[in-house]
Design a protein around this motif. Structure first.
Motif, PDB file in Angstrom:
ATOM      1  N   THR A  90      11.177  14.254  -7.370  1.00 19.84           N
ATOM      2  CA  THR A  90      10.333  13.153  -6.921  1.00 19.84           C
ATOM      3  C   THR A  90      10.609  12.827  -5.457  1.00 19.84           C
ATOM      4  OG1 THR A  90      10.167  12.209  -9.135  1.00 19.84           O
ATOM      5  CG2 THR A  90       9.746  10.727  -7.288  1.00 19.84           C
TER       6      THR A  90
ATOM      7  N   GLU B 158       8.019  13.107  -2.113  1.00 17.11           N
ATOM      8  CA  GLU B 158       7.707  11.830  -1.462  1.00 17.11           C
ATOM      9  C   GLU B 158       8.236  11.777  -0.033  1.00 17.11           C
ATOM     10  OE1 GLU B 158       9.244   8.742  -3.958  1.00 17.11           O
ATOM     11  OE2 GLU B 158       7.527   8.814  -5.341  1.00 17.11           O
TER      12      GLU B 158
ATOM     13  N   LYS C 192       2.183  12.813  -2.065  1.00 18.10           N
ATOM     14  CA  LYS C 192       2.916  13.250  -3.261  1.00 18.10           C
ATOM     15  C   LYS C 192       2.020  14.028  -4.220  1.00 18.10           C
ATOM     16  CE  LYS C 192       5.338  11.162  -7.229  1.00 18.10           C
ATOM     17  NZ  LYS C 192       5.873   9.891  -7.773  1.00 18.10           N
TER      18      LYS C 192
ATOM     19  N   PHE D 178       4.717  16.560 -12.293  1.00 22.13           N
ATOM     20  CA  PHE D 178       4.240  15.390 -11.560  1.00 22.13           C
ATOM     21  C   PHE D 178       2.783  15.065 -11.878  1.00 22.13           C
ATOM     22  CE2 PHE D 178       7.433  17.599  -8.871  1.00 22.13           C
ATOM     23  CZ  PHE D 178       8.455  16.682  -9.037  1.00 22.13           C
TER      24      PHE D 178
END
Length: 313
Positions: free
Chosen positions: A64, A68, A272, A291
């Motif tokens: 993550t 990001e 993202k 994701f």
């Protein structure tokens, strides 16, 4: 999405007074490696084993925080393309991974919106390129070009990028995608309709008078904004998404507390999910499926997310 720490299985476990089986394990590992070498395979513990299954995979396993981040694992170089040297679009800037050690990369062309210039979407160039793509942010022939023209210009820019540009040898021309903001988002749908061989399309707060896109087979993520008064999601992004065939890998991400111009400044949520979509479909990198599926839940930045899971392409 929370990342669960992986167990470290490499450290020998020993009880009191027991000899460590390190030597025996080492010999067994060596035997496995030798057999694998004979068979032309990597060992199961080799970091490259997964990459060997997918030759398009680029960069380390994602987290993550890595998708990001303002920059990914690749150093980025850039080169300007004068409008005087091209035809069919208005020139632009190419951003690309500096290193050639990983081979070729997939490529993405991005169009600005109505009355806008390349600078309005330039933040996406280095951000996406640093994750392992060649990215071309373009100017259009005029700032008032309509979506059908912008679609043609996206394709003209892709052709220039893969056939004539100074970085053409760094690109795998079979792995291409398009993105665009507003009119450029409408143009993104036009480009995907015209060229089904495209691997990914991401319209950003798109505008188009054509509301139905049953011909699009390219995996498409539409990003709308709940506060968009220029191209309201109820009359643009949502009907666009709903009209995409169920057989097409598709997603609809509606930004929370955002306007039509959200794609014009650095936006972690847009980045993202754009990175994840491009990786998943241009690079066929299933490490990024986590994701996208299961579908992200509403949050401070996501008003709504729809999609078909699991993805199949």
């Amino acid at each position: 999405m929370h990342q669960h720490p992986q167990q470290d299985l490499s450290t020998p476990v020993t009880g009191a007074g027991r000899r460590s089986p390190r030597r025996r394990t080492s010999r067994f590992t060596g035997l496995v490696a030798a057999v694998a070498a004979v068979l032309g395979l990597g060992t199961m513990t080799s970091p490259g084993a997964h990459a060997a299954d997918n030759p398009y995979e680029r960069g380390p396993a994602p987290t993550t925080s890595s998708i990001e981040a303002l920059r990914g694992p690749y150093a980025v170089s850039q080169t300007s393309v004068s409008s005087l040297l091209v035809s069919g679009f208005g020139g632009g800037t190419i951003y690309y991974p500096t290193s050639t050690s990983d081979g070729t990369f997939g490529a993405v062309v991005i169009s600005p919106g109505f009355t806008a210039y390349e600078s309005s979407i330039s933040w996406l160039g280095p951000r996406l390129a640093s994750q392992g793509f060649v990215v071309f942010t373009i100017d259009t022939l005029t700032t008032v070009d309509q979506p059908d023209s912008r679609g043609r210009q996206l394709l003209a820019a892709l052709d220039y990028l893969t056939e004539r540009s100074s970085v053409r040898t760094r690109i795998d021309s079979s792995r291409l995608g398009v993105m665009g903001h507003s009119m450029g988002g409408g143009g993104t749908l036009e480009a995907a309709k015209t060229r089904p061989s495209l691997q990914a399309a991401i319209p950003l707060t798109p505008w188009n008078l054509d509301k139905t896109w049953p011909e699009v087979t390219t995996p498409t993520m539409i990003i709308g904004a709940d506060g968009d008064t220029v191209a309201p999601v109820s009359s643009h992004s949502e009907p666009f998404y709903n009209s995409l065939p169920s057989s097409t890998d598709k997603a609809y991400l509606e930004l929370n507390g955002a306007t039509h111009f959200a794609p014009n400044t650095s936006n972690t949520t847009i980045a993202k999910y754009s990175i994840s979509w491009l990786k998943r479909f241009i690079d066929n990198d299933t490490r990024y499926e986590q994701f996208l599926c299961p579908l992200p839940r509403p949050s401070l930045t996501i008003e709504e997310y729809r999609g078909n899971c699991p993805h199949t392409s």
